[in-house]
Design a protein around this motif. Structure first.
Motif, short mmCIF file in Angstrom:
data_model
loop_
_atom_site.label_atom_id
_atom_site.label_comp_id
_atom_site.label_asym_id
_atom_site.label_seq_id
_atom_site.Cartn_x
_atom_site.Cartn_y
_atom_site.Cartn_z
N ALA A 17 0.83 -1.21 0.00
CA ALA A 17 0.00 0.00 0.00
C ALA A 17 0.86 1.25 0.00
O ALA A 17 0.54 2.25 -0.65
CB ALA A 17 -0.93 -0.01 1.21
N ALA A 18 1.96 1.20 0.74
CA ALA A 18 2.85 2.36 0.82
C ALA A 18 3.68 2.54 -0.46
O ALA A 18 4.05 3.66 -0.81
CB ALA A 18 3.78 2.23 2.02
N LEU A 19 3.96 1.43 -1.17
CA LEU A 19 4.89 1.50 -2.29
C LEU A 19 4.24 1.48 -3.67
O LEU A 19 4.69 2.18 -4.58
CB LEU A 19 5.90 0.34 -2.19
CG LEU A 19 6.80 0.32 -0.95
CD1 LEU A 19 7.69 -0.92 -0.99
CD2 LEU A 19 7.65 1.58 -0.87
N VAL A 20 3.21 0.65 -3.88
CA VAL A 20 2.73 0.44 -5.25
C VAL A 20 1.23 0.56 -5.47
O VAL A 20 0.79 0.82 -6.60
CB VAL A 20 3.18 -0.95 -5.77
CG1 VAL A 20 4.69 -1.08 -5.77
CG2 VAL A 20 2.54 -2.07 -4.97
N PHE A 21 0.41 0.34 -4.44
CA PHE A 21 -1.03 0.29 -4.67
C PHE A 21 -1.59 1.60 -5.21
O PHE A 21 -2.58 1.61 -5.95
CB PHE A 21 -1.77 -0.11 -3.40
CG PHE A 21 -1.74 -1.59 -3.13
CD1 PHE A 21 -1.14 -2.46 -4.02
CD2 PHE A 21 -2.32 -2.12 -1.98
CE1 PHE A 21 -1.10 -3.82 -3.78
CE2 PHE A 21 -2.29 -3.48 -1.74
CZ PHE A 21 -1.69 -4.34 -2.63
N GLY A 22 -0.99 2.71 -4.82
CA GLY A 22 -1.47 3.99 -5.33
C GLY A 22 -1.38 4.07 -6.85
O GLY A 22 -2.25 4.64 -7.51
N THR A 23 -0.33 3.47 -7.40
CA THR A 23 -0.14 3.47 -8.85
C THR A 23 -0.96 2.40 -9.55
O THR A 23 -1.55 2.63 -10.61
CB THR A 23 1.35 3.27 -9.18
OG1 THR A 23 2.13 4.30 -8.55
CG2 THR A 23 1.59 3.29 -10.67
N VAL A 24 -1.03 1.19 -8.94
CA VAL A 24 -1.66 0.04 -9.59
C VAL A 24 -3.18 0.13 -9.55
O VAL A 24 -3.86 -0.18 -10.54
CB VAL A 24 -1.19 -1.27 -8.93
CG1 VAL A 24 -1.95 -2.47 -9.49
CG2 VAL A 24 0.30 -1.46 -9.14
N PHE A 25 -3.73 0.57 -8.41
CA PHE A 25 -5.19 0.55 -8.24
C PHE A 25 -5.85 1.92 -8.27
O PHE A 25 -7.06 2.03 -8.35
CB PHE A 25 -5.54 -0.17 -6.93
CG PHE A 25 -5.19 -1.64 -6.95
CD1 PHE A 25 -5.90 -2.52 -7.75
CD2 PHE A 25 -4.14 -2.12 -6.21
CE1 PHE A 25 -5.58 -3.88 -7.78
CE2 PHE A 25 -3.80 -3.47 -6.24
CZ PHE A 25 -4.52 -4.35 -7.03
N PRO A 27 -4.63 4.82 -10.40
CA PRO A 27 -3.69 5.49 -11.31
C PRO A 27 -4.14 6.88 -11.76
O PRO A 27 -3.32 7.65 -12.26
CB PRO A 27 -3.64 4.52 -12.51
CG PRO A 27 -4.98 3.85 -12.51
CD PRO A 27 -5.34 3.70 -11.04
N ASN A 28 -5.41 7.20 -11.60
CA ASN A 28 -5.90 8.50 -12.08
C ASN A 28 -5.70 9.62 -11.06
O ASN A 28 -6.10 10.76 -11.31
CB ASN A 28 -7.38 8.39 -12.46
CG ASN A 28 -7.60 7.45 -13.63
OD1 ASN A 28 -6.75 7.34 -14.50
ND2 ASN A 28 -8.74 6.77 -13.65
N SER A 29 -5.13 9.30 -9.92
CA SER A 29 -4.92 10.29 -8.87
C SER A 29 -3.49 10.81 -8.91
O SER A 29 -2.58 10.15 -9.46
CB SER A 29 -5.21 9.67 -7.50
OG SER A 29 -6.50 9.09 -7.46
N ASP A 30 -3.26 12.01 -8.33
CA ASP A 30 -1.90 12.48 -8.18
C ASP A 30 -1.19 11.61 -7.14
O ASP A 30 -1.85 10.88 -6.38
CB ASP A 30 -1.89 13.95 -7.76
CG ASP A 30 -2.52 14.16 -6.39
OD1 ASP A 30 -1.83 13.95 -5.39
OD2 ASP A 30 -3.72 14.52 -6.35
N PRO A 31 0.15 11.63 -7.07
CA PRO A 31 0.88 10.71 -6.19
C PRO A 31 0.45 10.75 -4.73
O PRO A 31 0.29 9.69 -4.09
CB PRO A 31 2.34 11.17 -6.35
CG PRO A 31 2.38 11.75 -7.74
CD PRO A 31 1.05 12.41 -7.93
N VAL A 32 0.25 11.94 -4.17
CA VAL A 32 -0.14 12.03 -2.76
C VAL A 32 -1.53 11.45 -2.54
O VAL A 32 -1.77 10.66 -1.62
CB VAL A 32 -0.10 13.50 -2.27
CG1 VAL A 32 -0.66 13.61 -0.85
CG2 VAL A 32 1.33 14.02 -2.30
N THR A 33 -2.48 11.80 -3.42
CA THR A 33 -3.84 11.27 -3.29
C THR A 33 -3.86 9.76 -3.48
O THR A 33 -4.58 9.04 -2.77
CB THR A 33 -4.77 11.94 -4.32
OG1 THR A 33 -4.74 13.35 -4.12
CG2 THR A 33 -6.19 11.43 -4.17
#
Length: 427
Positions: A17-25, A27-33
């Motif tokens: 969750a801290a490393l990859v889930f923001g990008t994988v699941f 992807p339409n959000s900015d990095p912080v969001t």
């Protein structure tokens, strides 16, 4: 071993969750969001943990500790492997994060029922004067699971480039869980039932509705234990999940922070056993309260260490703060178990502990990430950690300790071979 495997399953989610889930699941959000959303899914399991405590606490007090521990292990392993099989958002759209949340919820239910049973199996098998020492080994299962989870991520990340890691490499730790679950099942199926529970069965002292008994007669104990558990949970998830994400914004690479957290977890294992043993000599409450105060004192140095951009300084700060954490973690299991009588101990311990975990752990990574993003300062983190641990120390002060039923070394009845011959002077 079983606890290590369950916590491995639980923690690889936090690392991912801290490393990859923001990008994988997301992807339409900015990095912080994206990071905030992935950490929010991390917190879903904490909402589920009290439910797991109620459900499995009921069966643990009614059916037995062993069968409940086997069930939670299978449930956790199945959900973990399934997470590693979820297609990305790019493949199936909104269904991907929905599946992620559902499986994370199942993980939370499983872990909510796991902890109380693992502690009780150990406490109720232990000699009366060494319950703190023996139960502290169960506590180290969390750190062992954390170490294995981070080592697996470290190795997988080192064997491939970032593109491959984001594409499929992050799934490997989840797939490995299937092998670990098989190992855990072999171990748990060979366990003997808790002697304290067997004594309750023989005495026909099984509560028909343990949850109702706890809510009717032990409400204050549950609330105090929940409050006492908050600081411990806040400290752990601040140091691991939030610390991993925060370090990446302060000049440290992913692998540098993983090394720090792994080294700190090794220290916590040794220190937890030491302080668990000391709780047998000096008392659970004294060790637990002192540890919470120590965390509050060292939190400022921990967060300021990140500003040095020096890995060794950060590690030393981790070791200092987590020494206090080890005092609380090494004594927490037996301390909470001794607050309830045997007929409702699984239920009372599970509900109280999981409520404390949801109050302290569910929102901590999310809130701290948001506070730092808004203020640009680490001081809100210090205040959050220090306040929670001081509140926990105060709650612990009011917990009433009840001596649990005798373990295997002292039994309530004698067998024929134990009874001395009447002609022998037994003075």
């Amino acid at each position: 071993m079983g606890t290590t495997i369950e916590y491995y399953d639980f923690f690889i989610y936090g690392t991912a969750a801290a490393l990859v889930f923001g990008t994988v699941f997301f992807p339409n959000s900015d990095p912080v969001t994206g990071t905030l959303l992935s950490l929010a899914t991390f917190g879903v399991a904490f909402v589920a943990r009290p439910l797991g405590g109620v459900v499995f606490g009921h069966f643990g007090d009614r059916v037995g500790r062993k069968v409940t521990l086997v069930t939670t292990l299978v449930m956790m392993g199945t959900a973990t492997v399934a997470i590693g099989l979820i297609p990305s958002y790019a493949t199936i759209g909104i269904a991907a994060p929905i599946l992620l949340v559902v499986l994370r919820f199942i993980q939370g239910i499983a872990l909510g029922g796991e902890y109380g049973g693992a502690v009780l199996m150990t406490v109720e098998h232990s000699p009366k004067g060494k319950r703190g020492f023996y139960s502290s080994w169960v506590q180290t299962g969390a750190q062992c699971g954390l170490i294995v989870a981070n080592v697996v991520f470290l190795v997988v990340g080192a064997l491939m480039n970032d593109a491959a890691f984001l594409s499929w490499g992050w799934r490997v730790p989840f797939w490995i869980s299937s092998l670990l679950v098989i190992l855990g099942l072999i171990i748990r199926l060979r366990l003997e039932e808790s002697p304290a529970f067997e004594s309750l069965q023989k005495a026909h002292d099984i509560a028909p509705a343990p949850v109702l008994v706890v809510l009717r007669r032990h409400k204050m104990a549950v609330l105090l234990i929940a409050g006492a558990a908050v600081g411990n949970s806040v400290t752990f998830y601040s140091a691991t999940v939030f610390g991993l994400a925060y370090g990446s914004t302060r000049g440290f690479t992913r692998n540098e922070m993983l090394v720090v957290i792994i080294a700190a977890a090794v220290w916590v294992i040794a220190a937890s056993i030491l302080f668990g043993a000391l709780s047998d000599r000096f008392g659970r409450k004294q060790i637990f309260i002192t540890g919470n105060i120590a965390i509050a004192v060292t939190a400022y140095g921990w967060i300021r260490a990140f500003d040095t951009e020096n890995q060794a300084v950060v590690l030393l700060a981790y070791l200092a703060m987590l020494t206090g954490y080890s005092m609380t973690w090494g004594s927490i299991g037996v301390f909470f178990a001794e607050a309830f009588d045997g007929a409702v101990r699984y239920t009372g311990l599970s509900i109280g502990f999981t409520l404390g975990v949801i109050l302290g752990g569910a929102v901590t990574p999310l809130v701290l990430t948001k506070l730092v993003a808004n203020t640009g300062s680490g001081m809100p983190v210090v205040l959050w950690v220090s306040a929670s641990t001081l509140i926990s120390a105060l709650c612990a002060l009011w917990v009433r300790e009840i001596d649990p039923p005798s373990g295997r070394t002292v039994t309530s009845t004698r067998t024929r071979s134990d009874t001395p011959h009447p002609s022998i002077d037994t003075k």
